[in-house]
Write a protein that holds these residues in place. Structure first.
Motif, PDB file in Angstrom:
ATOM      1  N   LEU A  41      28.770  33.831  40.232  1.00 20.22           N
ATOM      2  CA  LEU A  41      29.567  34.067  39.264  1.00 20.22           C
ATOM      3  C   LEU A  41      31.100  33.269  39.448  1.00 20.22           C
ATOM      4  O   LEU A  41      31.599  34.289  38.487  1.00 20.22           O
ATOM      5  N   ALA A  98      23.011  39.297  37.163  1.00 17.14           N
ATOM      6  CA  ALA A  98      23.948  38.847  36.573  1.00 17.14           C
ATOM      7  C   ALA A  98      23.997  39.838  35.484  1.00 17.14           C
ATOM      8  O   ALA A  98      25.148  40.699  34.553  1.00 17.14           O
ATOM      9  N   ALA A 130      25.689  43.117  36.148  1.00 21.68           N
ATOM     10  CA  ALA A 130      26.727  42.953  36.519  1.00 21.68           C
ATOM     11  C   ALA A 130      27.479  43.055  34.885  1.00 21.68           C
ATOM     12  O   ALA A 130      28.616  44.236  34.152  1.00 21.68           O
ATOM     13  N   ASP A 188      31.180  45.205  40.111  1.00 21.46           N
ATOM     14  CA  ASP A 188      31.377  44.098  41.310  1.00 21.46           C
ATOM     15  C   ASP A 188      30.048  43.763  42.165  1.00 21.46           C
ATOM     16  O   ASP A 188      29.924  42.551  43.431  1.00 21.46           O
ATOM     17  N   THR A 197      27.742  41.697  41.350  1.00 23.03           N
ATOM     18  CA  THR A 197      28.044  40.552  41.371  1.00 23.03           C
ATOM     19  C   THR A 197      28.195  39.924  42.640  1.00 23.03           C
ATOM     20  O   THR A 197      27.579  38.699  42.537  1.00 23.03           O
TER      21      THR A 197
END
Length: 207
Positions: free
Chosen positions: A2, A28, A31, A69, A72
């Protein structure tokens, strides 16, 4: 992954390469869900109208930042976890000895391939619970973003579950496989309840 341009990530996702795939895309999506929750929080804090809930919103934001985080990182971890399974699929099985070795390696690799999707599911539930707080107490001007966030989080949750189920289906240890399936099913049930509550809560506020 990412850290790349979004267009580059999408190009890799579109390719015939085994990773990134559904697991990475699910992480993703999670996130993005956490990021949308943070957006709602940032549009809420510092406003006099929401001073009485500011402490709770700030606490939710701290947790969401950590979860964003983590998701990710899980995009990359999912790709790494799939690697042993990809290699196991390519092992020869011409002799009985090769077949036995492949079966043992496959079983270990299948367990590892389930580890990250299950973690994505668990983290997605945490994101959904925090989005519920933000939908209920965050800025009304950004409540639709909490709604979009809950939809992304549900996608993350249920998308990751498919990567669990496709691997547990192949496990020889059926007791262990069913334990993982039951854990995933419980999270799905919890996630669907949260999604309905938050989504309808948003609709009531904006329609």
């Amino acid at each position: 992954m990412l850290e790349k341009k979004t267009t580059e990530f999408l190009e890799e996702l579109s390719s015939s390469a085994p990773v990134p795939g559904g697991g990475g895309a699910s992480a993703a999506a999670g996130a993005y869900a956490a990021a949308l929750g943070l957006m709602v929080g940032n549009l809420t804090t510092g406003k006099k109208k929401y001073a009485d809930v500011e402490e709770e919103i700030c606490e939710s934001m701290k947790k969401l930042e950590q979860l964003r985080d983590k998701l990710t990182r899980l995009v990359d971890e999912d790709a790494k976890a799939f690697e042993p399974l990809s290699k196991a699929y390519g092992m020869p099985k011409e002799t009985e000895e090769q077949k036995k070795l492949k079966e043992q390696v496959m079983e270990t690799a299948l367990r590892e391939a389930c580890r990250v999707p299950l973690e994505i599911m668990e983290v997605s539930i945490e994101v959904m619970e925090l989005l519920q707080v933000l939908e209920e107490k965050g800025s009304r001007l950004a409540v639709s973003d909490a709604g979009v966030g809950i939809l992304f989080a549900k996608t993350s949750l249920e998308g990751a579950s498919l990567n669990v189920f496709i691997n547990t289906r192949l496990m020889k240890d059926r007791q262990y496989a069913e334990e993982l399936n039951q854990r995933a099913d419980a999270w799905i049930a919890r996630g669907r309840t949260l999604e309905q509550q938050v989504y309808h809560g948003v609709l009531e506020k904006i329609r």
